[in-house]
Write a protein that holds these residues in place. Structure first.
Motif, short mmCIF file in Angstrom:
data_model
loop_
_atom_site.label_atom_id
_atom_site.label_comp_id
_atom_site.label_asym_id
_atom_site.label_seq_id
_atom_site.Cartn_x
_atom_site.Cartn_y
_atom_site.Cartn_z
N VAL A 1 0.93 -1.13 0.02
CA VAL A 1 -0.14 -0.13 0.04
C VAL A 1 0.71 1.12 0.18
CG1 VAL A 1 -1.64 1.39 1.50
CG2 VAL A 1 -1.98 -1.20 0.89
N ASN A 2 1.84 1.23 0.56
CA ASN A 2 2.96 2.42 0.70
C ASN A 2 3.61 2.46 -0.60
OD1 ASN A 2 4.47 4.51 1.85
ND2 ASN A 2 6.14 2.98 2.62
N PHE A 3 3.99 1.55 -1.04
CA PHE A 3 4.56 1.75 -2.57
C PHE A 3 3.67 2.09 -3.61
CE2 PHE A 3 7.96 -1.74 -1.43
CZ PHE A 3 8.67 -0.76 -1.01
N ALA A 4 2.24 1.70 -3.50
CA ALA A 4 1.15 2.17 -4.39
C ALA A 4 0.95 3.66 -4.19
CB ALA A 4 -0.08 1.14 -4.11
N LEU A 5 0.93 4.03 -2.95
CA LEU A 5 0.60 5.51 -2.61
C LEU A 5 1.84 6.24 -3.24
CD1 LEU A 5 -1.04 5.34 0.84
CD2 LEU A 5 -1.98 6.02 -1.39
N ALA A 6 3.13 5.83 -3.00
CA ALA A 6 4.30 6.39 -3.52
C ALA A 6 4.16 6.42 -4.99
CB ALA A 6 5.54 5.82 -3.13
N GLY A 7 3.67 5.57 -5.48
CA GLY A 7 3.62 5.61 -7.21
C GLY A 7 2.58 6.47 -7.55
N ALA B 1 7.77 14.73 -5.84
CA ALA B 1 7.02 14.51 -4.38
C ALA B 1 7.86 13.01 -3.77
CB ALA B 1 5.67 14.66 -4.38
N VAL B 2 8.29 12.10 -4.70
CA VAL B 2 8.77 10.87 -4.29
C VAL B 2 9.93 11.14 -3.11
CG1 VAL B 2 9.98 8.82 -4.96
CG2 VAL B 2 8.11 9.71 -6.37
N PRO B 3 10.93 11.96 -3.35
CA PRO B 3 11.84 12.03 -2.26
C PRO B 3 11.22 12.45 -0.93
CG PRO B 3 12.80 13.32 -4.11
CD PRO B 3 11.31 12.79 -4.61
N ALA B 4 10.35 13.50 -0.97
CA ALA B 4 9.45 13.54 0.40
C ALA B 4 8.73 12.46 0.95
CB ALA B 4 8.64 14.96 0.23
N TRP B 5 8.29 11.79 -0.01
CA TRP B 5 7.35 10.64 0.54
C TRP B 5 8.56 9.64 0.97
CZ3 TRP B 5 2.23 9.57 0.11
CH2 TRP B 5 1.78 8.07 0.59
N ALA B 6 9.66 9.53 0.55
CA ALA B 6 10.78 8.65 0.79
C ALA B 6 10.86 8.90 2.28
CB ALA B 6 11.64 8.33 -0.11
N PHE B 7 11.50 10.17 2.55
CA PHE B 7 11.80 10.83 3.75
C PHE B 7 10.83 10.62 4.91
CE2 PHE B 7 12.36 14.46 6.62
CZ PHE B 7 13.43 14.11 7.19
N ALA B 8 9.53 11.00 4.52
CA ALA B 8 8.49 10.77 5.59
C ALA B 8 8.47 9.22 5.79
CB ALA B 8 7.22 11.00 4.91
N SER B 9 8.54 8.41 4.89
CA SER B 9 8.48 6.87 5.17
C SER B 9 9.55 6.61 6.25
CB SER B 9 8.60 5.93 4.09
OG SER B 9 7.38 6.13 3.07
N LYS B 10 10.70 7.17 6.25
CA LYS B 10 11.95 6.67 6.91
C LYS B 10 11.47 7.30 8.37
CE LYS B 10 14.30 4.93 3.87
NZ LYS B 10 14.49 3.24 3.77
N LEU B 11 11.03 8.39 8.48
CA LEU B 11 10.87 8.99 9.91
C LEU B 11 9.60 8.02 10.28
CD1 LEU B 11 10.15 12.84 8.96
CD2 LEU B 11 12.13 11.49 10.29
N VAL B 12 8.80 7.68 9.66
CA VAL B 12 7.80 6.51 10.35
C VAL B 12 8.59 5.26 10.64
CG1 VAL B 12 5.97 5.11 9.78
CG2 VAL B 12 5.84 7.44 9.13
N GLN B 13 9.53 4.90 10.02
CA GLN B 13 10.44 3.88 10.33
C GLN B 13 11.15 4.03 11.70
OE1 GLN B 13 12.62 2.77 6.75
NE2 GLN B 13 10.95 1.52 5.87
N VAL B 14 11.70 5.02 11.55
CA VAL B 14 12.42 5.41 13.04
C VAL B 14 11.62 5.41 14.25
CG1 VAL B 14 13.74 7.39 14.11
CG2 VAL B 14 14.39 7.01 11.76
N PHE B 15 10.54 5.90 14.00
CA PHE B 15 9.51 5.88 15.16
C PHE B 15 9.10 4.48 15.62
CE2 PHE B 15 5.03 5.75 16.74
CZ PHE B 15 5.23 6.73 17.72
N THR B 16 8.78 3.91 14.41
CA THR B 16 8.44 2.32 14.68
C THR B 16 9.38 1.77 15.33
OG1 THR B 16 7.06 2.39 12.65
CG2 THR B 16 7.47 0.45 13.62
N THR B 17 10.69 1.66 14.57
CA THR B 17 11.73 0.99 15.39
C THR B 17 12.01 1.26 16.82
OG1 THR B 17 12.74 0.80 13.23
CG2 THR B 17 14.22 0.55 14.91
#
Length: 172
Positions: A105-111, A117-133
């Motif tokens: 779903v994340n990849f579909a939304l990024a597409g 806007a893809v770099p901003a999406w990737a950065f936001a995804s990494k922020l979510v991963q940092v929080f989750t980790t």
């Protein structure tokens, strides 16, 4: 099983053993890469990571066994209550499927976003991963040992209360 063993050892105040076991992963990976890097290239680091994880698992299993906890399940299935087991793990299976379904779903939304806007999406995804980790580490380092110590002390009421609080707090 290594995570369960680490939680058991942390609850038994053997966190130094757990830390040393986890430290074996990068040490073995780096040593393997330094020794075999020219011959195998990046595969030496992969072999080192696998070897380090094996050392980590072995140390945790042996340490837990010395404390009286066998981490491998019994192969004797005569005493298993399959219906109760199925009921307990059905929710866990659905939860893991939900988490796994979030990735496509994340990849579909990024597409679906514009190319710029893809770099901003990737950065936001990494922020979510940092929080989750970070939350995952907190659960593994603090919550699971605490709940494990309640189980060991046979404090059922406190265990139910703390578990309910954690479920409500996390759901909020």
């Amino acid at each position: 099983w290594t995570v369960v063993g680490a939680a058991v050892l942390n609850a038994g105040r053997k966190s130094r053993v757990v830390a040393a076991a986890q430290f074996a992963v990068p040490v073995v990976a780096i040593a393997t890469f330094l020794i075999l890097g020219e011959r195998f290239g990046v595969r030496a680091a992969i072999y080192g990571m696998l070897g380090g994880m094996a050392v980590n698992t072995l140390v945790v299993f042996v340490s837990a066994a010395r404390q009286g906890y066998l981490l491998l399940p019994s192969l004797d299935a005569r005493h298993l209550r399959i219906r109760a087991l199925t009921a307990r793990y059905a929710a866990l299976a659905w939860a893991s499927l939900f988490v796994a379904a979030a990735v496509p779903v994340n990849f579909a939304l990024a597409g679906a976003v514009a190319a710029e806007a893809v770099p901003a999406w990737a950065f936001a995804s990494k922020l979510v991963q940092v929080f989750t980790t970070t939350v995952g580490f907190a659960i593994g380092a603090v919550v699971l040992p605490h709940l494990g110590s309640l189980v060991a002390a046979r404090s059922g009421g406190q265990l139910r209360s703390d578990t309910w609080f954690l479920l409500v707090a996390c759901a909020w």
